[in-house]
Design a protein around this motif. Structure first.
Motif, short mmCIF file in Angstrom:
data_model
loop_
_atom_site.label_atom_id
_atom_site.label_comp_id
_atom_site.label_asym_id
_atom_site.label_seq_id
_atom_site.Cartn_x
_atom_site.Cartn_y
_atom_site.Cartn_z
N SER A 161 0.83 -1.20 0.00
CA SER A 161 0.00 0.00 0.00
C SER A 161 0.86 1.26 0.00
O SER A 161 0.60 2.21 -0.74
N TRP A 162 1.90 1.27 0.83
CA TRP A 162 2.77 2.44 0.88
C TRP A 162 3.48 2.65 -0.45
O TRP A 162 3.60 3.80 -0.93
N ALA A 163 3.95 1.59 -1.10
CA ALA A 163 4.65 1.72 -2.38
C ALA A 163 3.71 2.23 -3.47
O ALA A 163 4.10 3.07 -4.30
N TYR A 164 2.48 1.76 -3.47
CA TYR A 164 1.50 2.23 -4.45
C TYR A 164 1.25 3.73 -4.29
O TYR A 164 1.28 4.49 -5.27
N ILE A 165 0.98 4.13 -3.06
CA ILE A 165 0.70 5.55 -2.81
C ILE A 165 1.92 6.40 -3.13
O ILE A 165 1.81 7.49 -3.72
N TRP A 166 3.11 5.93 -2.77
CA TRP A 166 4.34 6.67 -3.04
C TRP A 166 4.55 6.88 -4.53
O TRP A 166 4.90 7.97 -4.97
N PHE A 167 4.31 5.85 -5.33
CA PHE A 167 4.57 5.95 -6.78
C PHE A 167 3.56 6.87 -7.46
O PHE A 167 3.93 7.78 -8.21
N PHE A 168 2.28 6.66 -7.21
CA PHE A 168 1.26 7.41 -7.95
C PHE A 168 1.13 8.85 -7.45
O PHE A 168 0.69 9.72 -8.20
N ARG A 169 1.49 9.12 -6.21
CA ARG A 169 1.52 10.51 -5.75
C ARG A 169 2.80 11.22 -6.16
O ARG A 169 2.83 12.44 -6.21
N GLY A 170 3.84 10.46 -6.44
CA GLY A 170 5.13 11.07 -6.73
C GLY A 170 5.38 11.36 -8.19
O GLY A 170 6.37 12.03 -8.52
N PRO A 193 3.75 12.78 -12.03
CA PRO A 193 2.66 13.62 -12.56
C PRO A 193 1.61 12.78 -13.27
O PRO A 193 1.93 11.77 -13.92
N ILE A 194 0.37 13.21 -13.18
CA ILE A 194 -0.72 12.49 -13.82
C ILE A 194 -0.57 12.52 -15.33
O ILE A 194 -0.88 11.54 -16.02
N TYR A 195 -0.05 13.61 -15.87
CA TYR A 195 0.13 13.69 -17.33
C TYR A 195 1.13 12.63 -17.81
O TYR A 195 0.92 11.97 -18.82
N THR A 196 2.21 12.45 -17.05
CA THR A 196 3.20 11.43 -17.41
C THR A 196 2.59 10.03 -17.34
O THR A 196 2.84 9.18 -18.21
N GLN A 197 1.80 9.77 -16.32
CA GLN A 197 1.15 8.47 -16.21
C GLN A 197 0.21 8.22 -17.39
O GLN A 197 0.17 7.11 -17.93
N LEU A 198 -0.54 9.25 -17.80
CA LEU A 198 -1.46 9.08 -18.92
C LEU A 198 -0.71 8.83 -20.23
O LEU A 198 -1.18 8.09 -21.09
N VAL A 199 0.45 9.47 -20.39
CA VAL A 199 1.26 9.22 -21.58
C VAL A 199 1.68 7.75 -21.64
O VAL A 199 1.61 7.11 -22.70
N PHE A 200 2.10 7.20 -20.50
CA PHE A 200 2.49 5.80 -20.48
C PHE A 200 1.29 4.89 -20.75
O PHE A 200 1.43 3.86 -21.42
N TRP A 201 0.12 5.25 -20.24
CA TRP A 201 -1.07 4.45 -20.54
C TRP A 201 -1.41 4.53 -22.02
O TRP A 201 -1.93 3.56 -22.59
N LEU A 223 -6.41 5.06 -11.17
CA LEU A 223 -5.26 4.60 -10.39
C LEU A 223 -4.54 5.76 -9.72
O LEU A 223 -4.06 5.65 -8.59
N ASN A 224 -4.45 6.87 -10.41
CA ASN A 224 -3.82 8.04 -9.80
C ASN A 224 -4.65 8.60 -8.65
O ASN A 224 -4.12 8.94 -7.59
N GLU A 225 -5.96 8.69 -8.86
CA GLU A 225 -6.82 9.27 -7.83
C GLU A 225 -6.90 8.38 -6.61
O GLU A 225 -7.06 8.87 -5.48
N ALA A 226 -6.81 7.07 -6.79
CA ALA A 226 -6.89 6.15 -5.65
C ALA A 226 -5.80 6.41 -4.63
O ALA A 226 -6.01 6.23 -3.42
N ALA A 227 -4.62 6.84 -5.09
CA ALA A 227 -3.52 7.11 -4.15
C ALA A 227 -3.86 8.28 -3.23
O ALA A 227 -3.53 8.25 -2.04
N TYR A 228 -4.52 9.29 -3.75
CA TYR A 228 -4.87 10.44 -2.93
C TYR A 228 -6.06 10.12 -2.02
O TYR A 228 -6.09 10.50 -0.84
N LEU A 229 -7.06 9.42 -2.57
CA LEU A 229 -8.21 9.07 -1.75
C LEU A 229 -7.86 8.09 -0.65
O LEU A 229 -8.51 8.08 0.40
N ALA A 230 -6.84 7.26 -0.86
CA ALA A 230 -6.44 6.31 0.18
C ALA A 230 -6.01 7.03 1.45
O ALA A 230 -6.33 6.60 2.57
N GLU A 231 -5.28 8.13 1.30
CA GLU A 231 -4.87 8.89 2.48
C GLU A 231 -6.06 9.57 3.15
O GLU A 231 -6.12 9.71 4.37
#
Length: 330
Positions: A110-119, A121-129, A170-178
Motif C-alpha cells: 500500500s505504501w509503495a503504491y501511494i508513493w509511486f502514484f503521488r510522486g 505527474p498524472i500527465y506522465t502516467q497518462l502518456v504511459f497508458w 489509479l492516480n486518484e486512488a492514491a490520494y483518496l487512500a490517504e
C-alpha cells in the motif's frame, strides 16, 4: 419562592416603577458600507469589461454552447469523472485497510503504491497508458515463466477510453487512500473494541461501526477530489482520448479560428457542472453530519439528537406535572 411587589403598588396589579425603555441605536459601521460599495463598483467594472468587449464574441459562445459535439464532450467528461472516481473509491478503501493492517507485506504494498502514484505527474502516467500497446503488444494469462492460457491483443483490450479511465482512477486512488485512512483514524478505537467484545467480525465492524462514522471526515475532501477530477479529465488528450469537452471545444476553435469563445464555452460548462457537484456535496455532508455540530442538524432533521431531546422534554414535562412535590427552579 417569594414574590415581591414594588412599593406603592397594589397587590396583584401591575408595578408602577418600571424602568424607562431603552432607546438603543445600532453602532455605526462606516467601514462595512465603504467596503461593500467598493466591492460593488469592482464587480460592476468586471461585468462591464466582459460584456462590452467584442473580442469575447458572445454570439459565438451562445452558438456553440449547445453544439452537438460540445454536448457530447460534456457527456464523455462526466463518464470519465464518475467512472474513475467509482473505481478510485473502491481501490482507496482497500489501500487504506491494507495501510492499517498488521501484515507488513500489505502495509508495504500500500505504501509503495501511494508513493509511486503521488510522486509522478498524472500527465506522465497518462502518456504511459497511451503507450501501453507499444510497451506490451500482447497481454496473456497463465503461469509466470510458464505456459500461457489466454492471449489478447493490447489494442483490442485497452482502448483510448479505457486507458484514460484506468489512468485517472489509479492516480486518484492514491490520494483518496490517504483521505480514507485519515477518516478511519478519526473514529474512537474504543468503539471497535466494544464491537469485538460483542462478537462482531472485523469486516462487520468496519462496515457497520467504523465507516459510517468516518464518512463525516471522508466526504468533504472526497467532494473536492471529485471536482478536481472533473477538470483533470482535460489531460486525457495525452492518451490520446479526443472526445472530452476540452479537446472538443479546442478542435472547434482551431477550425473556426476563434479559440477564445470556445474556451469560454468549455469554462461555462465546467462552472455549471461544478456548481451542481457543490450542491450535491453540501447535502451529502449534511446527511453524514447528523448529530454533530452541537446537535442542531439532528434536531432539525429528526436525527438521533432531535429524538433524544424531544423524549427528554416529554419525560421532564411529565415528571413536573405528575409529581406535585417536584422542585421548581425560579
Amino acid at each position: 419562592m417569594a414574590l415581591t411587589t414594588a412599593p406603592g403598588a397594589a397587590v396583584g396589579g401591575p408595578p408602577t416603577d418600571l424602568p424607562e425603555p431603552l432607546n438603543a441605536r445600532p453602532v455605526p459601521r462606516p467601514g462595512r458600507w465603504l467596503s461593500a460599495a467598493v466591492m460593488l463598483v469592482l464587480a460592476a467594472m468586471v461585468v462591464h469589461a466582459l460584456v462590452t468587449n467584442p473580442n469575447f464574441r458572445w454570439d459565438t459562445v451562445w452558438l456553440y454552447l449547445r453544439d452537438v459535439n460540445v454536448v457530447r464532450g460534456v457527456g464523455w467528461t462526466l463518464v470519465l469523472t464518475f467512472g474513475s472516481m467509482a473505481i478510485a473509491v473502491v481501490l482507496a478503501v482497500l489501500l487504506a485497510i491494507m495501510r492499517r493492517s498488521d501484515n507488513p507485506v500489505m502495509r508495504s504494498v500500500s505504501w509503495a503504491y501511494i508513493w509511486f502514484f503521488r510522486g509522478t505527474p498524472i500527465y506522465t502516467q497518462l502518456v504511459f497508458w497511451g503507450l501501453i500497446s507499444v510497451l506490451y503488444p500482447r497481454l496473456s494469462l497463465g503461469v509466470p515463466f510458464g505456459p500461457e492460457f489466454f492471449v489478447f491483443d493490447t489494442r483490442d483490450v485497452i482502448t483510448a477510453f479505457w486507458a484514460a479511465l484506468v489512468g485517472l482512477a489509479l492516480n486518484e486512488a492514491a490520494y483518496l487512500a490517504e483521505i480514507v485512512r485519515a477518516g478511519l483514524g478519526s473514529v474512537d478505537p474504543g468503539q471497535a473494541q466494544a464491537a469485538r467484545a460483542l462478537g462482531m467480525t472485523e469486516p462487520r465492524i468496519l462496515r457497520r461501526i467504523v465507516l459510517p462514522q468516518a464518512m463525516r471526515v471522508i466526504v468533504p475532501p472526497t467532494g473536492n477530489e471529485t471536482i478536481s477530477m472533473l477538470k483533470t479529465t482535460s489531460l486525457v488528450v495525452a492518451v490520446p482520448f479526443t472526445l472530452e469537452i476540452t479537446y472538443a471545444t479546442s478542435a472547434i476553435g482551431t477550425r473556426t479560428f476563434q479559440p477564445i469563445p470556445l474556451l469560454i464555452v468549455a469554462a461555462l460548462w465546467y462552472l455549471l457542472i461544478t456548481s451542481v457537484l457543490m450542491v450535491g456535496q453540501y447535502y451529502v455532508e449534511r446527511y453524514y453530519g447528523r448529530g454533530f455540530d452541537g446537535g442542531a442538524t439532528g434536531g432539525r432533521r429528526g436525527g438521533p439528537g432531535g429524538r433524544l431531546s424531544r423524549q427528554a422534554a416529554i419525560r421532564g414535562a411529565g415528571t413536573t406535572k405528575d409529581d406535585p412535590f417536584a422542585e421548581v427552579t425560579p
